[in-house]
Design a protein around this motif. Structure first.
Motif, mmCIF file in Angstrom:
data_model
loop_
_atom_site.group_PDB
_atom_site.id
_atom_site.type_symbol
_atom_site.label_atom_id
_atom_site.label_comp_id
_atom_site.label_asym_id
_atom_site.label_seq_id
_atom_site.Cartn_x
_atom_site.Cartn_y
_atom_site.Cartn_z
ATOM 1 N N ILE A 139 -7.620 -17.525 -10.693
ATOM 2 C CA ILE A 139 -8.287 -16.228 -10.771
ATOM 3 C C ILE A 139 -7.318 -15.202 -11.342
ATOM 4 N N ALA A 148 -16.020 -13.292 -5.000
ATOM 5 C CA ALA A 148 -15.865 -13.442 -6.447
ATOM 6 C C ALA A 148 -15.198 -14.782 -6.765
ATOM 7 N N LEU A 189 -11.299 -11.362 -12.399
ATOM 8 C CA LEU A 189 -11.793 -10.494 -11.332
ATOM 9 C C LEU A 189 -11.270 -9.100 -11.654
ATOM 10 N N ASP A 204 -16.941 -9.797 -11.257
ATOM 11 C CA ASP A 204 -16.474 -11.145 -11.569
ATOM 12 C C ASP A 204 -17.284 -11.746 -12.703
#
Ligand SMILES: Nc1ncnc2c1ncn2[C@@H]1O[C@H](COP(=O)(O)OP(=O)(O)O)[C@@H](O)[C@H]1O
Ligand SMILES: [Mg+2]
Length: 308
Positions: free
Chosen positions: A33, A64, A74, A105
């Motif tokens: 992420i 997310a 994100l 997201d």
């Protein structure tokens, strides 16, 4: 959960809170992420309970992440939001100036059905044991109690944006200064040695300690910490990770300090899942990931205690 909780709202610079918290957040989310911040400069403060705001951010970020099993971006954003009387958004709130905090997201998105039920306590589309359905209802309760609003924008396959708004407070400069002073006084100018091998956590904690008014020295592992202690000897407190490279673990450092420098207090940080040696009492333990308030509270308690 929308049950009423005792909130301690304080005038909060949300951008600063996001900035501080994002280090730990990125750490928690993992490498797939990519956390991106878009923080507007010089936004007015809002009156919120910081602990709850951090917990809300964590809940939104975890959602997310869950929606992006193969990873993705994100984006956490802050901006000034002027709500007009005839606006179609946040219709239950009066017109005026708000701070908008949005979390976006690039995940799988939600169906209309999910959007309409997402704030319900215990509503989850995740398998049992994974989802509790309590994340968004907690955020909802917090936002409402803070006089704010929350809205979901999402479409299946097109990602999700959760927008939170909070009424801004306009502090006078002298109020702002008092506010900063109060934060500083919390730290009572104590000298702290921070022992942590992970650079992300180290930076987050170092900045948090600075803001609380502590003077901070750094060591990357137990061995370096022990050297510093022998040279300086004047730390009121040592804040240490437990598992670190080198020949001395945090636990060993802890027992050696108790033996040779009994005046110096020790607080150990450890991951949630790690088994902790039973010699370590709760007083000396802080579980990661932790919020800035939890750290502040633990430190104050430990420094106040006569025998610890
Ligand atoms: N960012 C998101 N992307 C896709 N769906 C989401 C997102 N956030 C929340 N949801 C949906 O809303 C539901 C409720 O969320 P939440 O209250 O946090 O409970 P939980 O995460 O335990 O399921 C989730 O199960 C999911 O279906
Ligand atoms: Mg959740």
């Amino acid at each position: 959960f929308s049950r009423r909780q005792a909130l301690k709202p304080t005038a909060t610079n949300v951008g600063e809170l996001v900035d501080d918290f994002s280090v730990l957040l990125q750490h928690t989310l993992g490498e797939t992420i990519y956390l991106q911040k878009q923080l507007a400069e010089a936004l007015p403060p809002v009156l919120v309970d910081r602990n709850q705001l951090e917990t809300s951010l964590l809940n939104l970020a975890l959602n997310a992440r869950d929606s992006m099993p193969r990873g993705g971006r994100l984006i956490i954003r802050t901006e000034l939001y002027r709500k007009l009387a005839n606006s179609n958004s946040f219709t239950d709130l009066p017109a005026g100036e708000y701070l908008m905090l949005s979390v976006r997201d690039e995940g799988e998105g939600m169906t209309a059905e999910t959007i309409s039920r997402a704030f319900e306590p215990f509503y989850t589309t995740k398998p049992a044991g994974v989802g509790t359905g309590l994340g968004l209802s907690m955020v909802y309760g917090f936002v409402k109690q803070s006089g704010g609003g929350i809205e979901i924008r999402s479409r299946l396959g097109e990602g999700t944006t959760i927008r939170l708004i909070f009424p801004v407070v306009h502090e006078t400069p002298s109020q702002q200064q008092q506010h900063r002073l109060r934060l500083k006084q919390d730290g009572q100018q104590a000298q702290v040695l921070l022992v942590e091998d992970d650079i992300g956590v180290r930076q987050f904690v170092q900045r948090a300690l600075h803001k609380m008014g502590y003077t901070v020295d750094l060591a990357e592992n137990g061995d370096f910490a022990w050297e510093k202690l022998q040279q300086t000897k004047q730390y009121q407190l040592v804040l240490t990770d437990i598992i670190m490279p080198g020949s001395m673990s945090g636990l060993e450092l802890y027992s050696r300090i108790r033996q040779d420098y009994p005046e110096t207090k020790v607080l150990c940080m450890t991951g949630y899942s790690e088994q902790v040696d039973s010699t370590l009492s709760e007083q000396h333990l802080l579980r990661k990931p932790f919020m800035r308030n939890q750290l502040a509270h633990k430190l104050q308690e430990l420094l106040k205690a006569e025998y610890a």
